[in-house]
Design an enzyme around this catalytic site. Structure first.
Site, PDB file in Angstrom:
ATOM      1  N   LYS A 174       0.836  -1.196   0.000  1.00 30.89           N
ATOM      2  CA  LYS A 174       0.000   0.000   0.000  1.00 30.89           C
ATOM      3  C   LYS A 174       0.875   1.253   0.000  1.00 30.89           C
ATOM      4  CE  LYS A 174      -1.693  -1.463   3.819  1.00 30.89           C
ATOM      5  NZ  LYS A 174      -2.438  -1.679   5.064  1.00 30.89           N
ATOM      6  N   THR A 207      -8.261   9.084   9.014  1.00 36.03           N
ATOM      7  CA  THR A 207      -7.838   7.837   8.350  1.00 36.03           C
ATOM      8  C   THR A 207      -7.481   6.748   9.344  1.00 36.03           C
ATOM      9  OG1 THR A 207      -5.565   8.666   8.222  1.00 36.03           O
ATOM     10  CG2 THR A 207      -6.981   9.081   6.317  1.00 36.03           C
ATOM     11  N   GLY A 209      -7.531   3.510  11.192  1.00 35.70           N
ATOM     12  CA  GLY A 209      -8.121   2.193  10.946  1.00 35.70           C
ATOM     13  C   GLY A 209      -8.215   1.798   9.488  1.00 35.70           C
ATOM     14  N   THR A 210      -7.597   2.569   8.595  1.00 26.97           N
ATOM     15  CA  THR A 210      -7.695   2.232   7.170  1.00 26.97           C
ATOM     16  C   THR A 210      -7.058   0.878   6.858  1.00 26.97           C
ATOM     17  OG1 THR A 210      -5.730   3.599   6.789  1.00 26.97           O
ATOM     18  CG2 THR A 210      -7.860   4.591   6.299  1.00 26.97           C
ATOM     19  N   GLY A 211      -5.899   0.599   7.471  1.00 31.30           N
ATOM     20  CA  GLY A 211      -5.225  -0.675   7.209  1.00 31.30           C
ATOM     21  C   GLY A 211      -6.012  -1.857   7.712  1.00 31.30           C
ATOM     22  N   CYS A 212      -6.536  -1.748   8.922  1.00 34.09           N
ATOM     23  CA  CYS A 212      -7.363  -2.815   9.488  1.00 34.09           C
ATOM     24  C   CYS A 212      -8.586  -3.056   8.615  1.00 34.09           C
ATOM     25  CB  CYS A 212      -7.831  -2.434  10.890  1.00 34.09           C
ATOM     26  SG  CYS A 212      -6.528  -2.021  12.067  1.00 34.09           S
TER      27      CYS A 212
END
Length: 267
Positions: A174, A207, A209-212
């Protein structure tokens, strides 16, 4: 289209990331979320205030009782802070190698708090990467796994291939930490396939928690029988819509609007 998704990750008392974000994501995308909580955190949009560990034996107990009764269509892991936790989870996953597994190598919270002990990094690489259907690192996580920097977009595909050599069947690298108005994510699979996904950056501090959220959305897609590229496309669209509709809560890195992201996709 259901999909039983077992998530091994830490709890976020602020509701924006971790288990809370995972459950919201899986539910909104039509799946059924189940959990093995690896740690409790006291956190809000300003950062992590405290962490309470969960014993490896109890993490395994959570996993086993869910697997034995409800069944699992896909696994997803997030915050695994200690080597002994990683070892315990790896031992369980080894018994279910035919089930898709999305590994989000969570290392640092948005506020800067370390969520993976330095001593656990080698264990993560040795035990979990070879079990992963797809690894979903951001740029800093990829740099930590590789042991060197990734200077620009031109280095993303080579970096993803280097991560693939560590054992996962696919890598979604990412690029949100790169500069510029365009976001580039790179998907490299074991058969040599390379796909690039480009979207416009939404300039916002909301943003958290975007990865989770992205990893859980991918796991939901895989658990529902979608191909990996299709699961990634739906997950990226979902996250972008959830960011765009963020409620604006908190004084720091605010949460997404998981419900709005799903409604825009017809879920």
């Amino acid at each position: 289209m259901q999909g039983r998704i077992l998530i091994m990750a830490g709890s976020d008392s602020g509701g924006g990331a971790g288990i809370q974000a995972d459950i919201k994501t899986v539910t909104v995308l039509g799946g059924f979320g189940m959990t093995a909580i690896t740690a409790l955190t006291a956190q809000n949009t300003l950062g992590v205030q405290a962490v309470m560990p969960v014993s490896p034996a109890f993490i395994v107990a959570q996993m086993r009782c869910v697997m034995d009764d409800l069944g699992v269509d896909a696994f997803k892991s997030g915050m695994l802070d200690r080597a002994e936790v990683i070892e315990a989870i790896a031992n369980v996953l080894l018994t279910s190698a035919d089930i898709p597994y999305v590994l989000d190598p969570v290392m640092v919270a948005k506020g800067g708090a370390a969520l993976l002990h330095d001593s656990a990094l080698a264990t993560l690489k040795a035990r979990l990467l070879p079990l992963a259907t797809v690894l979903t690192p951001n740029i800093p996580e990829a740099e930590a796994l590789l042991g060197h920097g990734i200077a620009g977009r031109a280095e993303m595909v080579p970096a993803a291939r280097a991560l693939l050599a560590l054992g996962p069947r696919a890598v979604l690298l990412k690029g949100g930490h790169m500069e510029g108005d365009e976001l580039l994510d790179v998907l490299v699979q074991a058969d040599g396939t390379v796909q690039e996904f480009v979207s416009r950056r939404i300039h916002t501090r909301h943003t958290h928690g975007t990865g989770c959220t992205l990893a859980s959305a991918i796991a939901t897609g895989l658990g529902q029988g979608m191909s990996l590229p299709d699961a990634v496309i739906r997950a990226r669209d979902y996250v972008l819509r959830a960011i765009a509709a963020a409620p604006g809560y908190g004084a720091g890195a605010g949460p997404l609007n998981h419900g709005a992201g799903g409604m825009a996709l017809g879920h």
